[in-house]
Design a protein around this motif. Sequence first.
Motif, PDB file in Angstrom:
ATOM      1  N   ASN A  77      -7.754   1.675   1.723  1.00  0.00           N
ATOM      2  CA  ASN A  77      -6.388   1.197   1.873  1.00  0.00           C
ATOM      3  C   ASN A  77      -6.204   0.397   3.151  1.00  0.00           C
ATOM      4  O   ASN A  77      -7.090   0.343   4.002  1.00  0.00           O
ATOM      5  N   SER A  78      -5.033  -0.212   3.277  1.00  0.00           N
ATOM      6  CA  SER A  78      -4.708  -0.985   4.477  1.00  0.00           C
ATOM      7  C   SER A  78      -3.197  -0.999   4.667  1.00  0.00           C
ATOM      8  O   SER A  78      -2.445  -0.879   3.700  1.00  0.00           O
ATOM      9  N   SER A  79      -2.762  -1.139   5.917  1.00  0.00           N
ATOM     10  CA  SER A  79      -1.334  -1.187   6.220  1.00  0.00           C
ATOM     11  C   SER A  79      -1.101  -2.074   7.437  1.00  0.00           C
ATOM     12  O   SER A  79      -1.971  -2.186   8.311  1.00  0.00           O
ATOM     13  N   ILE A  80       0.077  -2.680   7.479  1.00  0.00           N
ATOM     14  CA  ILE A  80       0.427  -3.458   8.668  1.00  0.00           C
ATOM     15  C   ILE A  80       0.726  -2.533   9.847  1.00  0.00           C
ATOM     16  O   ILE A  80       0.732  -2.965  10.997  1.00  0.00           O
ATOM     17  N   ASN A  81       0.967  -1.252   9.551  1.00  0.00           N
ATOM     18  CA  ASN A  81       1.175  -0.246  10.599  1.00  0.00           C
ATOM     19  C   ASN A  81      -0.176   0.409  10.900  1.00  0.00           C
ATOM     20  O   ASN A  81      -0.702   1.149  10.078  1.00  0.00           O
ATOM     21  N   GLU A 130      -7.954   6.086  -3.165  1.00  0.00           N
ATOM     22  CA  GLU A 130      -7.871   5.350  -1.905  1.00  0.00           C
ATOM     23  C   GLU A 130      -8.437   6.291  -0.846  1.00  0.00           C
ATOM     24  O   GLU A 130      -7.794   7.252  -0.425  1.00  0.00           O
ATOM     25  N   MET A 131      -9.683   6.019  -0.410  1.00  0.00           N
ATOM     26  CA  MET A 131     -10.427   6.980   0.405  1.00  0.00           C
ATOM     27  C   MET A 131      -9.931   7.076   1.840  1.00  0.00           C
ATOM     28  O   MET A 131     -10.256   8.036   2.549  1.00  0.00           O
ATOM     29  N   GLY A 132      -9.168   6.105   2.289  1.00  0.00           N
ATOM     30  CA  GLY A 132      -8.652   6.110   3.653  1.00  0.00           C
ATOM     31  C   GLY A 132      -8.249   4.696   4.046  1.00  0.00           C
ATOM     32  O   GLY A 132      -8.366   3.759   3.253  1.00  0.00           O
ATOM     33  N   TYR A 133      -7.777   4.546   5.277  1.00  0.00           N
ATOM     34  CA  TYR A 133      -7.240   3.269   5.745  1.00  0.00           C
ATOM     35  C   TYR A 133      -8.224   2.562   6.681  1.00  0.00           C
ATOM     36  O   TYR A 133      -8.539   3.076   7.760  1.00  0.00           O
TER      37      TYR A 133
END
Length: 363
Positions: free
Chosen positions: A223-227, A325-328
């Motif tokens: 996964n990915s996030s702008i935070n 989603e295994m992680g960010y």
Amino acid sequence: MAKNQIYLWGLILFFAGLWELQAKVAIPTQSSERYVRFEDIQREFPSLKSSFNPATFVGAIKHPSGEIRFRVGSSFYTFNQSIEKISVPVLYKEKDFLLPPELTEALFVQLMSEDVRYEYKENVLELEVLPGAEKLGIKTILIDAGHGGKDPGTASDVGASEKEIALQVAKILKKFFEKVYPEITVVLTRPDDTFIELERRSEIANRELKKKGSSLFISLHCNSSINPDINGFEIYYLSQTPSTESARETALLENRILKAKGNSTIKKIQAGMMSSLIQRRSRILARSLESEMKKKLQPQILSRGVKKADFSVLRGSLMPAVLVEMGYLSHEKESKLLQNKSLQVKIAKSIIEGIRDYELAKN
């Protein structure tokens, strides 16, 4: 003679199509929130019963297998001592409940034993009841390493790509399966750094299902996030009603490379309709995986829970399917962990244990 045979087959297909159309039911929806009246659902499923206490505004929908309870105007419901949140509340009008899509889905997936195929279209909920299915006995595991080739997926600040990590875990998982459960066929949708269209991945899975029988589909992602502070793993199963806005955004991110091929009306209809039996089992599978991953990964990687969203890679699957989603990779510490071989081994082992628990719990 050949022409007669073609004509006969044409008639058979024509009348089969008419029967299929007659078997489907279109229930009108109300407002932009797509509410449906409970009495319209009950007309198709007489085993469902409802009750309402006007003093407390508490309502219930009952089935021989269980009961869903809610308070009119509240955005929560309970099932089997579990509290679930919904986006919009149940309403009560003209002595009948108005059910939002999430609660209607809960009836099909959590409460009822029937296999219901359903789809929300413009102004209607279209559904049909499928014949009862036999119990599963897993013959094949499809492991889908997300992205690949020209599509790297997301990436960390130091360049670690989602496609690489997903493939590494997929290969470890395949080796473990072949060692622990040699009787199960394990297929990778991509064994190397190859780009495969999302719809092609479910086609590979369905082909194996046809060849071998009962199968499971596991799609691996990061996964990915702008935070940069957001972290944790989460497990998704297919639904037209996302759990949260974050779940909807994750699905949009993972769906972005899909380019639909062909314009077959039948294919579009099959892709649109959802099977409550497959959803039910996908939900059990997701919960089993989440439980095992929580045991093995915490406190290194925390659980963000089981969620639901409309993932294109899951939509065409004719078997229980989940997206992990295994992680960010956008989280500095978690990104390093996901690149670590020992953590990848933990993920693979927890998925195997989760599938084993699923086999015991699915029915």
